[in-house]
Design a protein around this motif. Sequence first.
Motif: not given
Length: 283
Positions: A44, A66, A68-69, A170, A172-174, A199, A201, A264
């Motif tokens: 992503e 980094r 988080n969503q 955000s 997404i988490e990324g 992202n 991961d 990850e």
Amino acid sequence: MSRKRIYPDMNRTILHNLILAVVLCLPSGFATAGPIIGITEPVEEIALAIPEPGIISEISVEEGQRVNQRDLLARLDARSHETRQKIAAMKAESKASIRSAKAELDLREKRLKKLEQLGVGNTNPDELARASVDYETALSRYELAQEEAAQAVIELEQITIEIERRILRSPIEGIVTRILRDEAESVGGGDTLVMTVVNLDQLDLIVHIETDLAEQMARMGSVMVDRVGHEGGRYLVSAAVEFVSPVVDASSGTRRVRLRLENEDGTHVSGVKYRLQLSAPSS
């Protein structure tokens, strides 16, 4: 005389085709005419913009951070909206107009019932008619007060939505990879990019291979891959076959295949070359 480059910048798809344009001869099994190499890319990668125009009042993150969503990334100046929000909140929370209208309604209703109980012979018809009109008027005022209170709640919700549209979060988490604007800088709305979040991961590895081999890989479900230049080391990993294009490229006779690398722990890097580890099956 200086030399000019005659090749324009190429997008990712063309770059893949140049690197991976390998015509494979497959009389049987996994025999190939050369190495199959792909380039990793984020699963992503999202370029973000704030929907509304305005002045950036805050950049809340740094490149490489980094997130988080739903984390706050940036926001526009919203002081005028916040003032309107406070006023709307006061109106939405106030019950004074409803209580006043209800008190008047109760009074008018009580008077009307009293006159009705006296009967036609004991009540002035004009006075009874006036009491009835007063009651209907008080009822309308009470209903109007309720409607205005509901409208105030809706107005508060609308202003809250407008404020939220001036905030960049955000999706997404990324990891934030690029910040394209500074605080106090003006942006023009949804067409002005502010930053990019990726992202990492998981990584996609895109390869273009001969159609028969692509179908065999799809049946296998996974294949070993290794980073070019670091063969046999910690980058050797199994990649899942996520997608095999149903379309064959007419110019190369190959099909686009997307492999998925779990990442990850951050071992693998986006934008580098990986080679598929294919061996001919035993006879």
